[in-house]
Design an enzyme around this catalytic site. Structure first.
Site, short mmCIF file in Angstrom:
data_model
loop_
_atom_site.label_atom_id
_atom_site.label_comp_id
_atom_site.label_asym_id
_atom_site.label_seq_id
_atom_site.Cartn_x
_atom_site.Cartn_y
_atom_site.Cartn_z
N LYS A 30 -16.16 0.97 -1.44
CA LYS A 30 -16.66 0.11 -0.38
C LYS A 30 -15.65 0.10 0.77
O LYS A 30 -14.46 -0.14 0.56
CB LYS A 30 -16.84 -1.32 -0.91
N GLU B 3 22.98 5.97 -8.46
CA GLU B 3 21.53 6.13 -8.24
C GLU B 3 21.15 6.03 -6.76
O GLU B 3 20.14 6.57 -6.33
CB GLU B 3 20.74 5.09 -9.06
N HIS C 131 27.29 2.71 -7.53
CA HIS C 131 25.89 2.93 -7.92
C HIS C 131 25.48 4.37 -7.62
O HIS C 131 24.98 4.65 -6.52
CB HIS C 131 24.98 1.97 -7.15
N GLU D 61 3.86 -13.76 10.55
CA GLU D 61 5.27 -13.48 10.81
C GLU D 61 5.56 -12.11 11.44
O GLU D 61 6.66 -11.89 11.94
CB GLU D 61 6.09 -13.65 9.54
N LEU E 253 0.81 -1.22 0.00
CA LEU E 253 0.00 0.00 0.00
C LEU E 253 0.84 1.27 0.00
O LEU E 253 0.33 2.37 -0.12
CB LEU E 253 -0.91 0.03 1.24
N LYS F 163 -17.68 6.22 7.67
CA LYS F 163 -17.89 4.85 8.18
C LYS F 163 -16.61 4.34 8.84
O LYS F 163 -16.65 3.75 9.93
CB LYS F 163 -18.26 3.92 7.02
N CYS G 84 28.09 -0.03 -12.52
CA CYS G 84 28.62 -1.27 -11.96
C CYS G 84 28.85 -2.30 -13.06
O CYS G 84 29.87 -2.26 -13.74
CB CYS G 84 27.70 -1.78 -10.85
N1 GLN Z 1 28.31 -8.69 -11.15
C1 GLN Z 1 29.25 -7.64 -11.04
C2 GLN Z 1 30.16 -7.80 -9.82
O1 GLN Z 1 29.86 -8.57 -8.94
C3 GLN Z 1 28.54 -6.31 -11.01
C4 GLN Z 1 27.73 -6.10 -9.77
C5 GLN Z 1 26.70 -5.02 -9.90
O2 GLN Z 1 26.40 -4.60 -11.00
N2 GLN Z 1 26.13 -4.59 -8.80
O3 GLN Z 1 31.18 -7.16 -9.72
#
Ligand code: GLN
Length: 611
Positions: free
Chosen positions: A234, A565, A563, A196, A61, A270, A434
C-alpha cells in the site's frame, strides 16, 4: 572597545559600533539589517553541491545507509564527498545518550562522541569524519544564543528565520568550503513533520533557493507498507509522507522506497505520479541480506547518474577511479555473499546484549572479518548480569571465541571476570575491548598475581588493590581535565608480540579511545613479572593500551584499552578482530592447518599451546 568578556560576564549590551566589531572579530560580516550572514567569506557559489536526504512516514528507515551508499557511488567516481548528520535533539553531542535508546556512541578521531550513523558513513565511505560532520539542534541554538549574549544581533529580535536557519546554512557552506567538497551529503535526523527538525528542512529549502537551480538534489526516503492481512503493498502512507515534504516547499528529485519486499511497479507508479518524480528516479530499497549490496543496485538503477545530472557534475567524473573502486567493492560483496567454508561461534558479553545497535561497530567488524576469512559466524550475546560464576563454563564451552566489549558501571562485571578466567584457562580465543581489557587485568591480578581482592575503583572505590584506577595526574599531563580520554591516539607497539604480528610490525598505530580508567602504573611491574605482556603503550606515558599472554600459553588472548571496532572497514578490517576470528576458526576446525585458514592472521605454529 570590542567586548572581550566571556558569556557569563556580559551584562550590558554593546553599542552598535561594538557589535559591528564583534561580528568582524568572529569573521562574519553583518547583514545590514539582520546582523547575520549565512555565507562564509570566500564561499564560491556553484563550486559545491548538496544532496539532502530526508525521511518520511517513519524514522529508522536507514537514511544513513541510503545516504552513505549514494555518497559512496559519487566518491567512487573521484568526487570529494562530505557527509553531515543533522540531529534534531538538544544534546550538544551523543556522549550522554543511553545506548539502550539510541544505539552505540560512535567516537570520531577528533574525540567527538556521535551517533552510530557516523560509523555507517565512515565504514561505507572509508573516510574519517570529524566534528564538522555532525550537528545537533543544541549546537545550533547554543551558537545563536552565545552570539545574542555577546551582542551579536544588536537591536534585533533573534528569530528562527533568518537567524537559526542562517546558522544551519552557514554550517553547511563552511563544511563544503573547509573540505573543498564537490558534494555535501546532508542527512536530517527524524521524519518530515517532526517538530524538532523543521528548521533544518526550512534551511535546506532556503539553501536550494539561494544556491540556484542544479545545486541541491533532494532525496526522500519513504516507506511502503505491506499489511499481512492484505498481502499487498500500500503506497498511501508514502504518498502522504511525501506530500508533507512538498508542503514544506521541497520537491524531491529522487525517491527511495523502503519496504520489506521489492516494491511493485504499480506502487512505484502511484508514488511517482503523486510526487511529480519520474519513475526512473523512484527506487525500491527493500530489505536485503546485506546492506553492502545497496550501492551496486543503486548504480544498476542509474541513481548515481540521476544525481550527477541534477547537480551537473558529469564533467567531474574520473572513470578509471570508478572502475577500480567498483572492482574492489564487488570483490568484497562477493566474499560476503558466498557460501562460507567454515563455521565458528563467538560469544559477546554485555549488559546491552538485547540491543544489537548498542554494539553496532562490533557487529560490523565481525561481519567484515567473516567475509574475508570465509566463515559463517554464529554470534551469541551473553548477559553476564545474572550469570553466576559456576555457570560460566556451561555458557562458554561450545563457543570458539569470546569478546568482552566496552561498558560502564558495575553490573555484570564479576560475570565478565569469570568469562575472562575461563578463556585464559581453557585456551579459548579472547578479545577484551576497553572494559574487557580492564577485566582481563583484574582477573590476572586476582588469579595469577595472588592479589585476591584486586579490582577497579570504577566499581569498588575501596579496593585494596585497585589495579584499574582513575589517574588524575596523567589526565593533567594530557590536558584532558580529568575527564573521559577520547578520540584517536597513538599506540606504540612492542616488537615480537602478537600485537606486532597483527599490526604488521608497525612500530606505532592510531586507535580510538573512550575511557576514564586505566591500569595503575604501580601494578605494571607485578603484572609483567607474572607473565602479562603489555605490548601496546602510550608513546610517552605509562598508559597501558594492549595486553596479551605469551604465545606458548594461549593461542589468542589479547585486550585493548581502545576500541578497535571503531576503525574496522569493509575493505580493511580491524587486525585485532581478524586475529580473533582466525583463531576462532582454528578452534572450531582444529584439523585444518593454520596456513590454510589464513597465512596472514595465524602463525604457522599457533595451534600448539601448553594449557
Ligand atoms: N568504564 C571504563 C572506563 O571508563 C571502560 C570504558 C569503556 O569500556 N568504554 O575506563
Amino acid at each position: 572597545m570590542p567586548h572581550k568578556k566571556n558569556q557569563s560576564e556580559v551584562t550590558t549590551p554593546p553599542t552598535p559600533d561594538e557589535a559591528a566589531n564583534l561580528l568582524a572579530d568572529a569573521g562574519q560580516s553583518s547583514h545590514e539589517s539582520e546582523f547575520f550572514n549565512s555565507i562564509p567569506a570566500g564561499y564560491q557559489r556553484g563550486k559545491h553541491k548538496f544532496v539532502a536526504v530526508l525521511g518520511t512516514v517513519m524514522s529508522g528507515l536507514g537514511k544513513g545507509i541510503f545516504a552513505s551508499s549514494l555518497a559512496k557511488l559519487l566518491k567512487d567516481k573521484g568526487l570529494r564527498v562530505e557527509p553531515i548528520k543533522m540531529e534534531g535533539y538538544l544534546n550538544i553531542d551523543s556522549g550522554t545518550l543511553n545506548p539502550y535508546r539510541h544505539g552505540e556512541v560512535f567516537v570520531l578521531d577528533d574525540g567527538l562522541e556521535t551517533d552510530m550513523d557516523l560509523g555507517t558513513y565512515e565504514r561505507i565511505l572509508d573516510q574519517n569524519l570529524a566534528k564538522d560532520n555532525f550537528v545537533t539542534s543544541g549546537q545550533i541554538f547554543r551558537k545563536v544564543l552565545d552570539k545574542e549574549r555577546h551582542g551579536g544581533y544588536l537591536g534585533r529580535d533573534v528569530q528562527m528565520i533568518p537567524h537559526v536557519t542562517g546558522e544551519v546554512k552557514y554550517k553547511l557552506r563552511e563544511l563544503a568550503m573547509k573540505c573543498d567538497a564537490d558534494v555535501v551529503f546532508v542527512e536530517v535526523g527524524g521524519t518530515v513533520g517532526d517538530y524538532e527538525n523543521g528548521f533544518y528542512i526550512e534551511a535546506l529549502r532556503e539553501l536550494a533557493f539561494e544556491e540556484g537551480e542544479n545545486s541541491v538534489c533532494f532525496v526522500a526516503l519513504t516507506y511502503v507498507i505491506e499489511p499481512q492481512a492484505l498481502g499487498e503493498q500500500k503506497s498511501k502512507a508514502a504518498q502522504l509522507g511525501l506530500k508533507k515534504l512538498m508542503e514544506a516547499g521541497i520537491q524531491p528529485h529522487i525517491i527511495a522506497c523502503r519496504a520489506q519486499n521489492v516494491v511493485a511497479e504499480s506502487a512505484l507508479e502511484k508514488i511517482a505520479m503523486f510526487s511529480n518524480v519520474p519513475m526512473r528516479r523512484c527506487f525500491s530499497m527493500h530489505d536485503r541480506k546485506s546492506i553492502y549490496t545497496i550501492p551496486q543496485s543503486m548504480r544498476e538503477a542509474g541513481l548515481d547518474r540521476e544525481v550527477l545530472t541534477r547537480l551537473q557534475l558529469h564533467d567531474r567524473v574520473d572513470q578509471r577511479h570508478e572502475d577500480h573502486a567498483r572492482i574492489d567493492w564487488e570483490s568484497f560483496v562477493g566474499k560476503l555473499t558466498r557460501t562460507r567454508k567454515y563455521k565458528a561461534s563467538i560469544g559477546i558479553t554485555g549488559k546491552y546484549a538485547k540491543i544489537r545497535d548498542a554494539y553496532a561497530s562490533i557487529d560490523k567488524a565481525l561481519e567484515h572479518c567473516s567475509a574475508h576469512l570465509n566463515v559463517e559466524l554464529d554470534v551469541h550475546w551473553l548477559d553476564t548480569t545474572e550469570m553466576p560464576a559456576s555457570e560460566v563454563g556451561k555458557a562458554l564451552e561450545s563457543l570458539d571465541a569470546v569478546i568482552v566489549p566496552g561498558g560502564f558501571g558495575k553490573r555484570g562485571t564479576e560475570g565478565k571476570i569469570a568469562c575472562v578466567q575461563y578463556c585464559r584457562e581453557n585456551a579459548l580465543p579472547y578479545l577484551g575491548i576497553c572494559l574487557g581489557f580492564q577485566m582481563a587485568v583484574v582477573e590476572y591480578a586476582r588469579h595469577i598475581c595472588q592479589l585476591a581482592h584486586a579490582g577497579s575503583t570504577e566499581f569498588d572505590p575501596k579496593s585494596p588493590d585497585p589495579v584499574i584506577d582513575i589517574l588524575p595526574e596523567q589526565k593533567k599531563i594530557e590536558g584532558l581535565g580529568g575527564n573521559m580520554r577520547l578520540g584517536g591516539k597513538d599506540v606504540q607497539i612492542q616488537p615480537n608480540t602478537l600485537a606486532s604480528f597483527l599490526f604488521d610490525e608497525k612500530p606505532q598505530v592510531r586507535q580510538r579511545f573512550r575511557h576514564r580508567f586505566e591500569v595503575d602504573p604501580r601494578y605494571i611491574e607485578t603484572l609483567e613479572k607474572h607473565g602479562l605482556i603489555f605490548s601496546g603503550r602510550h608513546p610517552e606515558q605509562p598508559i597501558m593500551q594492549i595486553l596479551e599472554l605469551e604465545a606458548k600459553n594461549h593461542p589468542y588472548f589479547i585486550g585493548a584499552q581502545f576500541h578497535p571496532e571503531l576503525t574496522s572497514r569493509p575493505l580493511e578490517p580491524s587486525p585485532m578482530f581478524m586475529g580473533l576470528v582466525a583463531a576462532a576458526i582454528q578452534h572450531a576446525h582444529p584439523d585444518v592447518a593454520p596456513q590454510e585458514i589464513s597465512s596472514r592472521w595465524l602463525k604457522a605454529n599457533s595451534s600448539t599451546v601448553n594449557v
